[in-house]
Motif scaffolding. Structure first.
Motif, PDB file in Angstrom:
ATOM      1  N   ILE A 188       3.516  13.597 -13.375  1.00 23.93           N
ATOM      2  CA  ILE A 188       2.239  13.201 -13.980  1.00 23.93           C
ATOM      3  C   ILE A 188       1.090  13.979 -13.339  1.00 23.93           C
ATOM      4  N   LEU A 189       1.112  14.101 -12.015  1.00 25.23           N
ATOM      5  CA  LEU A 189       0.069  14.874 -11.331  1.00 25.23           C
ATOM      6  C   LEU A 189       0.056  16.322 -11.821  1.00 25.23           C
ATOM      7  N   GLU A 190       1.237  16.886 -12.037  1.00 24.64           N
ATOM      8  CA  GLU A 190       1.303  18.250 -12.576  1.00 24.64           C
ATOM      9  C   GLU A 190       0.685  18.302 -13.973  1.00 24.64           C
ATOM     10  N   ALA A 191       0.985  17.307 -14.804  1.00 20.63           N
ATOM     11  CA  ALA A 191       0.445  17.271 -16.165  1.00 20.63           C
ATOM     12  C   ALA A 191      -1.078  17.113 -16.165  1.00 20.63           C
ATOM     13  N   LEU A 192      -1.607  16.498 -15.107  1.00 25.93           N
ATOM     14  CA  LEU A 192      -3.052  16.295 -14.980  1.00 25.93           C
ATOM     15  C   LEU A 192      -3.738  17.460 -14.247  1.00 25.93           C
ATOM     16  N   ASN A 193      -2.945  18.457 -13.847  1.00 25.60           N
ATOM     17  CA  ASN A 193      -3.460  19.568 -13.036  1.00 25.60           C
ATOM     18  C   ASN A 193      -4.109  19.075 -11.745  1.00 25.60           C
ATOM     19  N   MET A 194      -3.477  18.091 -11.122  1.00 28.03           N
ATOM     20  CA  MET A 194      -3.999  17.499  -9.884  1.00 28.03           C
ATOM     21  C   MET A 194      -2.955  17.561  -8.762  1.00 28.03           C
ATOM     22  N   ILE A 195      -1.982  18.435  -8.915  1.00 29.73           N
ATOM     23  CA  ILE A 195      -0.891  18.511  -7.955  1.00 29.73           C
ATOM     24  C   ILE A 195      -1.337  19.108  -6.616  1.00 29.73           C
ATOM     25  N   ASP A 196      -2.484  19.791  -6.598  1.00 30.82           N
ATOM     26  CA  ASP A 196      -2.948  20.455  -5.377  1.00 30.82           C
ATOM     27  C   ASP A 196      -3.846  19.565  -4.526  1.00 30.82           C
ATOM     28  N   LEU A 197      -3.824  18.266  -4.783  1.00 33.99           N
ATOM     29  CA  LEU A 197      -4.657  17.328  -4.037  1.00 33.99           C
ATOM     30  C   LEU A 197      -3.832  16.519  -3.044  1.00 33.99           C
ATOM     31  N   THR A 198      -4.493  16.076  -1.997  1.00 30.87           N
ATOM     32  CA  THR A 198      -3.880  15.166  -1.044  1.00 30.87           C
ATOM     33  C   THR A 198      -4.904  14.101  -0.682  1.00 30.87           C
ATOM     34  N   ILE A 199      -4.451  13.096   0.030  1.00 33.80           N
ATOM     35  CA  ILE A 199      -5.335  12.000   0.447  1.00 33.80           C
ATOM     36  C   ILE A 199      -5.575  12.112   1.942  1.00 33.80           C
ATOM     37  N   GLU A 200      -6.832  12.003   2.317  1.00 32.76           N
ATOM     38  CA  GLU A 200      -7.207  11.793   3.711  1.00 32.76           C
ATOM     39  C   GLU A 200      -7.820  10.411   3.781  1.00 32.76           C
ATOM     40  N   PHE A 201      -7.677   9.762   4.931  1.00 26.80           N
ATOM     41  CA  PHE A 201      -8.224   8.409   5.030  1.00 26.80           C
ATOM     42  C   PHE A 201      -8.659   8.097   6.447  1.00 26.80           C
ATOM     43  N   ASP A 202      -9.575   7.145   6.524  1.00 27.09           N
ATOM     44  CA  ASP A 202     -10.005   6.557   7.787  1.00 27.09           C
ATOM     45  C   ASP A 202      -9.690   5.073   7.690  1.00 27.09           C
ATOM     46  N   ARG A 203      -9.128   4.526   8.755  1.00 28.28           N
ATOM     47  CA  ARG A 203      -8.749   3.116   8.740  1.00 28.28           C
ATOM     48  C   ARG A 203      -9.302   2.429   9.971  1.00 28.28           C
ATOM     49  N   THR A 204      -9.813   1.246   9.760  1.00 25.94           N
ATOM     50  CA  THR A 204     -10.200   0.396  10.875  1.00 25.94           C
ATOM     51  C   THR A 204      -9.417  -0.900  10.755  1.00 25.94           C
ATOM     52  N   GLU A 205      -9.019  -1.403  11.901  1.00 30.51           N
ATOM     53  CA  GLU A 205      -8.275  -2.657  11.937  1.00 30.51           C
ATOM     54  C   GLU A 205      -8.917  -3.555  12.981  1.00 30.51           C
ATOM     55  N   LYS A 206      -9.055  -4.829  12.646  1.00 32.49           N
ATOM     56  CA  LYS A 206      -9.601  -5.805  13.584  1.00 32.49           C
ATOM     57  C   LYS A 206      -8.543  -6.872  13.827  1.00 32.49           C
ATOM     58  N   TYR A 207      -8.386  -7.198  15.101  1.00 29.69           N
ATOM     59  CA  TYR A 207      -7.378  -8.171  15.502  1.00 29.69           C
ATOM     60  C   TYR A 207      -8.023  -9.346  16.215  1.00 29.69           C
ATOM     61  N   GLU A 208      -7.450 -10.506  16.019  1.00 31.25           N
ATOM     62  CA  GLU A 208      -7.738 -11.679  16.841  1.00 31.25           C
ATOM     63  C   GLU A 208      -6.462 -11.943  17.610  1.00 31.25           C
ATOM     64  N   THR A 209      -6.537 -11.817  18.906  1.00 33.06           N
ATOM     65  CA  THR A 209      -5.366 -11.772  19.790  1.00 33.06           C
ATOM     66  C   THR A 209      -4.430 -10.685  19.263  1.00 33.06           C
ATOM     67  N   THR A 210      -3.264 -11.027  18.792  1.00 27.42           N
ATOM     68  CA  THR A 210      -2.338 -10.000  18.302  1.00 27.42           C
ATOM     69  C   THR A 210      -2.221  -9.996  16.781  1.00 27.42           C
ATOM     70  N   ARG A 211      -3.011 -10.831  16.128  1.00 27.60           N
ATOM     71  CA  ARG A 211      -2.917 -10.952  14.670  1.00 27.60           C
ATOM     72  C   ARG A 211      -3.977 -10.092  13.983  1.00 27.60           C
ATOM     73  N   LEU A 212      -3.526  -9.268  13.058  1.00 27.13           N
ATOM     74  CA  LEU A 212      -4.451  -8.462  12.263  1.00 27.13           C
ATOM     75  C   LEU A 212      -5.232  -9.382  11.339  1.00 27.13           C
ATOM     76  N   THR A 213      -6.564  -9.274  11.398  1.00 25.12           N
ATOM     77  CA  THR A 213      -7.389 -10.114  10.539  1.00 25.12           C
ATOM     78  C   THR A 213      -8.053  -9.312   9.424  1.00 25.12           C
TER      79      THR A 213
END
Length: 163
Positions: free
Chosen positions: A124-149
Motif C-alpha cells: 500500500i505504501l508503494e501504491a501511495l508513493n510513500m515507501i521512502d518514509l520512516t517514523i521518528e518519535f520522542d517518548r516521555t513516560e511518567k511513573y508512580e513508583t514502578t507503575r507507568l501512569t
C-alpha cells in the motif's frame, strides 16, 4: 488537495477541515509504516501497551472511519482505497475471538499472518508513493513508583536517510 507527508499538520488549525483531513491522512501513513515494520520496530513505535490491538485500532481510526474524506479531497484514489480495504478486511476476518493468536503480542514476530499484514502495508505504501518514509518519535513516560501512569509519544514522518 496538496499533501506533504513530512509537514506536521498537527501544528495547524485543526478546526479547518482541510488541515484536519491532512493530519488524519498523515496518521494513516504513520500507521501503515508501523504495520509494515518488523515486530521489534512495531513494539518500539507503539511503546508500552497491546501492540497488535493498537495498530489495528489506529488503522480503523485513520482509514476505516475516514477514507471517504480522503477520496473526496483527492488524497486517495479508488484503487488505493480498494487496497486499503483489503487490509481492513484482513483485520476484520481476525477480529474478536476469530483468531486469538493473531492478537497475541508474544506471537507478533512469529505469526505468519502478521507477516502478511507487513507485506500488505508495504504494498500500500508503494501504491501511495510513500515507501521512502520512516517514523521518528520522542517518548516521555511518567511513573508512580514502578507503575507507568502516562506515556506520550510524538511522531513525525521523515524521508529515509534524512535525519
Amino acid at each position: 488537495m496538496n499533501f506533504d507527508p513530512t509537514y506536521n499538520y498537527g501544528d495547524t488549525d485543526l478546526t479547518n477541515d482541510e488541515n484536519l483531513v491532512r493530519w488524519k491522512f498523515s496518521e494513516l501513513i504513520k500507521n501503515l509504516i508501523t504495520l509494515s515494520s518488523s515486530a521489534e520496530r512495531q513494539a518500539e513505535i507503539i511503546g508500552i501497551g497491546a501492540t497488535c490491538d493498537e495498530m489495528a485500532i489506529d488503522f480503523d481510526t485513520y482509514f476505516t472511519l475516514e477514507y471517504q474524506n480522503y477520496l473526496d479531497s483527492g488524497l486517495l484514489t479508488v484503487s488505493q482505497v480498494e487496497k486499503l480495504q483489503e487490509l481492513d478486511n484482513y483485520f476484520e476476518d481476525r477480529s474478536g475471538d476469530k483468531s486469538p493468536d493473531f492478537w497475541d503480542d508474544f506471537l507478533l514476530e512469529k505469526n505468519p499472518e502478521w507477516q502478511n499484514v507487513r507485506q500488505m502495508a508495504k504494498y500500500i505504501l508503494e501504491a501511495l508513493n510513500m515507501i521512502d518514509l520512516t517514523i521518528e518519535f520522542d517518548r516521555t513516560e511518567k511513573y508512580e513508583t514502578t507503575r507507568l501512569t502516562i506515556q506520550t509519544t510524538k511522531t513525525r514522518l521523515v524521508k529515509q536517510n534524512a535525519s
